[in-house]
Design an enzyme around this catalytic site. Sequence first.
Site, PDB file in Angstrom:
ATOM      1  N   LYS A 138       0.852  -1.190   0.000  1.00 36.25           N
ATOM      2  CA  LYS A 138       0.000   0.000   0.000  1.00 36.25           C
ATOM      3  C   LYS A 138       0.886   1.238   0.000  1.00 36.25           C
ATOM      4  O   LYS A 138       1.029   1.952   0.992  1.00 36.25           O
ATOM      5  CB  LYS A 138      -0.935  -0.024   1.207  1.00 36.25           C
ATOM      6  N   GLU A 200      -3.683 -15.877   3.333  1.00 34.81           N
ATOM      7  CA  GLU A 200      -4.442 -15.077   4.295  1.00 34.81           C
ATOM      8  C   GLU A 200      -5.593 -15.902   4.846  1.00 34.81           C
ATOM      9  O   GLU A 200      -6.349 -16.514   4.080  1.00 34.81           O
ATOM     10  CB  GLU A 200      -4.978 -13.826   3.614  1.00 34.81           C
ATOM     11  N   ASP A 221      -5.500 -12.377   9.577  1.00 37.42           N
ATOM     12  CA  ASP A 221      -6.090 -11.081   9.272  1.00 37.42           C
ATOM     13  C   ASP A 221      -7.187 -10.695  10.242  1.00 37.42           C
ATOM     14  O   ASP A 221      -8.159 -11.439  10.442  1.00 37.42           O
ATOM     15  CB  ASP A 221      -6.643 -11.099   7.841  1.00 37.42           C
TER      16      ASP A 221
END
Length: 286
Positions: A138, A200, A221
């Site tokens: 990100k 994940e 997560d």
Amino acid sequence: MTLAPLPIVMLEPLVRAAFLEDLGRAGDITTAAIVPADLCEAMVLCSRQTGVVAGLDLAMLAFRLIDPSLEFAVQRADGSAVRPGDVIASVSGPARGLLTAERTALNFLCHLSGIASATRQVVEAVQQYPAHIVCTRKTTPGLRAVEKYAVRAGGGSNHRFGLDDAVLIKDNHIAVAGSLRTAIERARAHCGHMVKIEVEVDTLDQLEEALKTGVDAVLLDNMMPETLALAVAMVGGRAITEASGRVTPETAPAIASTGVDLISIGWLTHSAPILDIGLDHAGQGG
């Protein structure tokens, strides 16, 4: 650990692109109109906040690309802690070059120092635990390498740099594949033996399935600390454990206390506030 600088060949295109955007079609018309061509000045890059420095090579390039005769001297290297009033670097020479390069140099330096400062804050919050703080993909388009460098300057570590250096199977991959097991098996069949596979998971049931199928790392997560602790116990060292979601300097210690290996934080690179740094006349800094 010594902070290795990034090669100049990686940095120069970023600075040139910033100047092409800033100088436009006519250059710095304000400075050209006001500042005599033969005037020289001495100035300092001075911190106005407590934080950590990163991005000095970009700042130096900004000044020297505009005017190679400008002298740039570092007082606080990347990775150094600074307080308000600390002089980070000095720059001297033709005043026109100083003023034209000022904003581009500060844009890079303030942004990357902000990332380093935010990273250091979280790193210090979990320093009693073995967990490493890592960044994510990100990042600002075009600035990934330098933003990830800034995370290292702050004492953090880097997650994968792109889609091509590791496999990270997320919820949408699993939905398209039809099952977690199918997604893992397809990834293993497609990638070479040098490529790590991480998956994940949102629940302990998913974690159990991932461990049975076999992966190198698991991304736990948005799990609460109590669930994270159970997940780490389930893994039992068979894979690297990474926690993500809702991580702040305040919540990080509880997450780290569960025994996870990594804590990944996206906002370090996409939302960290700048570190306020100014370019002042040499007599004003310090």
